[in-house]
Design an enzyme around this catalytic site. Structure first.
Site, short mmCIF file in Angstrom:
data_model
loop_
_atom_site.label_atom_id
_atom_site.label_comp_id
_atom_site.label_asym_id
_atom_site.label_seq_id
_atom_site.Cartn_x
_atom_site.Cartn_y
_atom_site.Cartn_z
N ASP A 105 0.83 -1.20 0.00
CA ASP A 105 0.00 0.00 0.00
C ASP A 105 0.87 1.25 0.00
OD1 ASP A 105 -2.18 -1.63 0.17
OD2 ASP A 105 -2.41 -1.42 2.34
N1 URA Z 1 -1.42 -6.00 3.75
C1 URA Z 1 -1.88 -4.73 3.75
O1 URA Z 1 -2.89 -4.44 4.38
N2 URA Z 1 -1.22 -3.81 3.03
C2 URA Z 1 -0.10 -4.09 2.34
O2 URA Z 1 0.47 -3.19 1.71
C3 URA Z 1 0.38 -5.41 2.36
C4 URA Z 1 -0.30 -6.34 3.07
#
Ligand code: URA
Length: 235
Positions: A105
């Protein structure tokens, strides 16, 4: 065919010509096991193994890069508006057809693997790949006592049931290992046990650990040992 050492090192897309020369002078380049400090020295990369910081630069068709992705940067290779991981790489590397192996993310940080080895990328990102990924999460509060058991059993997240995951809680800091990579997976798993993830950092993908020496935004090429272990684990 023999070529200048600085050209070999830079052409492999690892460094600019100037940085390649500096690396050679600094003793970071070995030719056939011996340090060579002369950027103008000529070698045949098909005959002599050339390494930069221990990683082979000759006869490696693909490049494998680990980056400590900072928060605020997209784990994509291009975006019209926002800064991407590729924007953090020098042009010699960024012009290669790199792909991101497993997204993070925008507000998450940590281990991002970039490579132009499409086969490995496919193997890592395929839903069938159940390789463990380790994350460190800072939560708004301590998870409930039964969270570990719930993670282990497989949490019902509404549209799917998560595969069993391992949770190690140290107060509000948690280490979680998941074997799949669904959208916002870790955040959703903590949400399901009543916690909000304030910070999320990926520490491992399969056998590959984030180098703690890499500051946010820094990257390096995988060592031969890291690359071989990663490739072997996906064979
Ligand atoms: N899980 C999440 O919530 N975000 C990420 O970026 C990776 C795994």
């Amino acid at each position: 065919m023999k070529e200048r050492l600085d050209r070999i090192v830079s052409r492999r897309g690892l460094l600019s010509r100037k940085d390649a020369s500096a690396a050679i002078r600094a003793g970071r380049v070995r030719c056939g096991g011996e340090i060579s400090r002369d950027p103008a020295a000529k070698f045949d990369p098909d005959v002599c193994e050339i390494t930069l910081d221990g990683a082979r630069v000759s006869n490696t068709p693909f490049v494998y890069i680990m980056m400590n992705k900072p928060c605020g940067v997209l784990s994509a290779t291009e975006d019209k508006k926002d800064k991407t991981a590729l924007d953090l790489l020098p042009p010699e590397l960024a012009r290669r057809p790199l792909g991101v192996c497993g997204r993070l993310d925008r507000d998450a940080s940590g281990l991002l693997l970039l490579t132009d080895d499409g086969e490995l990328n496919h193997k890592i990102t395929s839903p069938k790949s159940l390789k463990p990924k380790l994350y460190e999460a800072a939560l708004d509060k301590e998870p409930p006592e039964n969270a570990r058991a719930l993670f282990e059993r497989g949490l019902d997240l509404g549209d799917f049931t998560a595969l069993p995951a391992r949770l190690d809680a140290h107060g509000k800091t948690c280490f979680v290992t998941v074997c799949e990579g669904k959208f916002h997976q870790v955040k959703r798993m903590f949400r399901a046990v009543g916690c909000t993830v304030l910070e999320l950092k990926r520490l491992k993908i399969g056998s590959l650990s984030l180098d703690p020496a890499l500051a946010p935004g820094e990257y390096r090429v995988l060592t031969d040992a890291e690359r071989e272990e990663l490739l072997n684990s996906f064979r």
